[in-house]
Design a protein around this motif. Structure first.
Motif, PDB file in Angstrom:
ATOM      1  N   ASP A 130       0.819  -1.209   0.000  1.00 28.27           N
ATOM      2  CA  ASP A 130       0.000   0.000   0.000  1.00 28.27           C
ATOM      3  C   ASP A 130       0.854   1.261   0.000  1.00 28.27           C
ATOM      4  O   ASP A 130       1.922   1.300   0.621  1.00 28.27           O
ATOM      5  CB  ASP A 130      -0.864   0.071   1.262  1.00 28.27           C
ATOM      6  N   THR A 131       0.331   2.275  -0.664  1.00 23.96           N
ATOM      7  CA  THR A 131       0.793   3.641  -0.459  1.00 23.96           C
ATOM      8  C   THR A 131      -0.334   4.327   0.292  1.00 23.96           C
ATOM      9  O   THR A 131      -1.463   4.398  -0.201  1.00 23.96           O
ATOM     10  CB  THR A 131       1.071   4.357  -1.798  1.00 23.96           C
ATOM     11  N   LEU A 132      -0.023   4.751   1.503  1.00 25.91           N
ATOM     12  CA  LEU A 132      -0.995   5.428   2.362  1.00 25.91           C
ATOM     13  C   LEU A 132      -0.669   6.913   2.397  1.00 25.91           C
ATOM     14  O   LEU A 132       0.508   7.292   2.388  1.00 25.91           O
ATOM     15  CB  LEU A 132      -0.933   4.863   3.786  1.00 25.91           C
ATOM     16  N   VAL A 133      -1.704   7.738   2.442  1.00 20.66           N
ATOM     17  CA  VAL A 133      -1.523   9.185   2.531  1.00 20.66           C
ATOM     18  C   VAL A 133      -2.430   9.726   3.627  1.00 20.66           C
ATOM     19  O   VAL A 133      -3.387   9.076   4.043  1.00 20.66           O
ATOM     20  CB  VAL A 133      -1.818   9.891   1.186  1.00 20.66           C
ATOM     21  N   ARG A 134      -2.117  10.916   4.079  1.00 22.10           N
ATOM     22  CA  ARG A 134      -2.938  11.582   5.090  1.00 22.10           C
ATOM     23  C   ARG A 134      -4.074  12.335   4.415  1.00 22.10           C
ATOM     24  O   ARG A 134      -3.864  13.097   3.474  1.00 22.10           O
ATOM     25  CB  ARG A 134      -2.098  12.577   5.891  1.00 22.10           C
ATOM     26  N   GLY A 135      -5.283  12.116   4.916  1.00 23.29           N
ATOM     27  CA  GLY A 135      -6.431  12.877   4.444  1.00 23.29           C
ATOM     28  C   GLY A 135      -6.434  14.255   5.070  1.00 23.29           C
ATOM     29  O   GLY A 135      -5.553  14.602   5.875  1.00 23.29           O
ATOM     30  N   GLU A 136      -7.423  15.051   4.729  1.00 22.45           N
ATOM     31  CA  GLU A 136      -7.524  16.412   5.253  1.00 22.45           C
ATOM     32  C   GLU A 136      -7.589  16.441   6.768  1.00 22.45           C
ATOM     33  O   GLU A 136      -7.105  17.376   7.405  1.00 22.45           O
ATOM     34  CB  GLU A 136      -8.728  17.128   4.654  1.00 22.45           C
ATOM     35  N   ASP A 137      -8.187  15.402   7.376  1.00 25.06           N
ATOM     36  CA  ASP A 137      -8.298  15.348   8.835  1.00 25.06           C
ATOM     37  C   ASP A 137      -7.083  14.689   9.490  1.00 25.06           C
ATOM     38  O   ASP A 137      -7.058  14.494  10.696  1.00 25.06           O
ATOM     39  CB  ASP A 137      -9.577  14.608   9.236  1.00 25.06           C
ATOM     40  N   GLY A 138      -6.079  14.324   8.680  1.00 21.91           N
ATOM     41  CA  GLY A 138      -4.876  13.701   9.216  1.00 21.91           C
ATOM     42  C   GLY A 138      -4.926  12.191   9.282  1.00 21.91           C
ATOM     43  O   GLY A 138      -3.926  11.542   9.577  1.00 21.91           O
ATOM     44  N   ALA A 139      -6.102  11.605   9.018  1.00 26.38           N
ATOM     45  CA  ALA A 139      -6.247  10.152   9.074  1.00 26.38           C
ATOM     46  C   ALA A 139      -5.618   9.511   7.840  1.00 26.38           C
ATOM     47  O   ALA A 139      -5.556  10.116   6.771  1.00 26.38           O
ATOM     48  CB  ALA A 139      -7.723   9.771   9.157  1.00 26.38           C
ATOM     49  N   LEU A 140      -5.153   8.280   7.997  1.00 22.26           N
ATOM     50  CA  LEU A 140      -4.578   7.550   6.880  1.00 22.26           C
ATOM     51  C   LEU A 140      -5.660   7.094   5.905  1.00 22.26           C
ATOM     52  O   LEU A 140      -6.758   6.714   6.310  1.00 22.26           O
ATOM     53  CB  LEU A 140      -3.816   6.321   7.385  1.00 22.26           C
ATOM     54  N   ARG A 146      -1.795  -2.746  -3.974  1.00 20.61           N
ATOM     55  CA  ARG A 146      -1.415  -3.810  -4.906  1.00 20.61           C
ATOM     56  C   ARG A 146      -1.420  -5.117  -4.112  1.00 20.61           C
ATOM     57  O   ARG A 146      -0.672  -5.269  -3.160  1.00 20.61           O
ATOM     58  CB  ARG A 146      -0.020  -3.589  -5.494  1.00 20.61           C
ATOM     59  N   VAL A 147      -2.300  -6.034  -4.513  1.00 16.83           N
ATOM     60  CA  VAL A 147      -2.403  -7.338  -3.843  1.00 16.83           C
ATOM     61  C   VAL A 147      -1.920  -8.395  -4.819  1.00 16.83           C
ATOM     62  O   VAL A 147      -2.419  -8.488  -5.946  1.00 16.83           O
ATOM     63  CB  VAL A 147      -3.849  -7.628  -3.391  1.00 16.83           C
ATOM     64  N   THR A 148      -0.954  -9.184  -4.375  1.00 18.28           N
ATOM     65  CA  THR A 148      -0.384 -10.235  -5.209  1.00 18.28           C
ATOM     66  C   THR A 148      -0.675 -11.580  -4.562  1.00 18.28           C
ATOM     67  O   THR A 148      -0.209 -11.848  -3.451  1.00 18.28           O
ATOM     68  CB  THR A 148       1.140 -10.045  -5.354  1.00 18.28           C
ATOM     69  N   ARG A 149      -1.473 -12.391  -5.251  1.00 14.99           N
ATOM     70  CA  ARG A 149      -1.763 -13.736  -4.749  1.00 14.99           C
ATOM     71  C   ARG A 149      -0.554 -14.632  -4.951  1.00 14.99           C
ATOM     72  O   ARG A 149       0.064 -14.623  -6.017  1.00 14.99           O
ATOM     73  CB  ARG A 149      -2.974 -14.315  -5.481  1.00 14.99           C
ATOM     74  N   ASP A 150      -0.247 -15.436  -3.942  1.00 17.67           N
ATOM     75  CA  ASP A 150       0.899 -16.319  -4.007  1.00 17.67           C
ATOM     76  C   ASP A 150       0.700 -17.477  -4.982  1.00 17.67           C
ATOM     77  O   ASP A 150       1.676 -18.044  -5.478  1.00 17.67           O
ATOM     78  CB  ASP A 150       1.221 -16.889  -2.609  1.00 17.67           C
ATOM     79  N   ASP A 151      -0.547 -17.827  -5.273  1.00 22.85           N
ATOM     80  CA  ASP A 151      -0.805 -18.974  -6.143  1.00 22.85           C
ATOM     81  C   ASP A 151      -0.851 -18.620  -7.623  1.00 22.85           C
ATOM     82  O   ASP A 151      -1.025 -19.493  -8.465  1.00 22.85           O
ATOM     83  CB  ASP A 151      -2.116 -19.667  -5.745  1.00 22.85           C
ATOM     84  N   LEU A 152      -0.681 -17.342  -7.964  1.00 24.80           N
ATOM     85  CA  LEU A 152      -0.713 -16.908  -9.357  1.00 24.80           C
ATOM     86  C   LEU A 152       0.649 -16.354  -9.766  1.00 24.80           C
ATOM     87  O   LEU A 152       1.353 -15.753  -8.962  1.00 24.80           O
ATOM     88  CB  LEU A 152      -1.772 -15.814  -9.560  1.00 24.80           C
TER      89      LEU A 152
END
Length: 153
Positions: A130-140, A146-152
């Motif tokens: 994940d790339t997380l950013v701060r919203g206007e209220d400071g919350a993430l 990006r989710v990568t399945r191990d079986d694919l």
């Protein structure tokens, strides 16, 4: 023998990183519980308006909060029709502060599938970046997942 590791015993330069790590863990706990309890609109609200959810198990990325929420709702509706519950478990979390407003997080995400009245079973093993950013209220908020399945491949 040294005492327990606490915020007061961690060098000052690392204290902020410990606090960020705990904040990210709390964010994921809340976020995954929203999804697992089928609160899809609330879960989608943890993404930015222009957020992206991409997974190698999906035909195309979901782009934008509305599309992410609609995809989650459709998946949850299919699970409900099949009498299944999913529980997401994130672990082995690594957190990197990029700047004052951006954080990169990488974790292993395991999805358990539970049929109503049945036994839980491992459904998926994945890596979540994940790339997380701060919203206007400071919350993430999730800007990019990006989710990568191990079986694919």
């Amino acid at each position: 023998m040294p005492g327990p590791l606490t915020a007061s015993t961690v060098p000052a330069a690392q204290t902020a990183d410990v606090e960020l790590y705990v904040e990210v863990q709390h964010f994921y706990a809340r976020q995954m519980q929203l999804l697992d309890t089928r609160q899809c609109a609330e879960w989608a609200a943890t993404f930015t308006e222009d957020g992206v959810f991409a997974a190698n198990g999906l035909p195309a990325p979901a782009e934008g909060r509305a599309a992410i929420g609609a995809a989650a709702q459709a998946a949850q509706d299919r699970l409900a029709e099949q009498g299944l519950v999913h529980r997401h478990w994130l672990g082995m979390l690594a957190v990197e502060r990029v700047d004052d407003t951006t954080v990169r997080a990488r974790s292993y995400a395991v999805v358990l599938q539970v049929p109503l009245g049945g036994e839980p079973a491992l459904h998926r093993s994945t890596v979540c970046e994940d790339t997380l950013v701060r919203g206007e209220d400071g919350a993430l908020l999730v800007l990019d997942r990006r989710v990568t399945r191990d079986d694919l491949a």
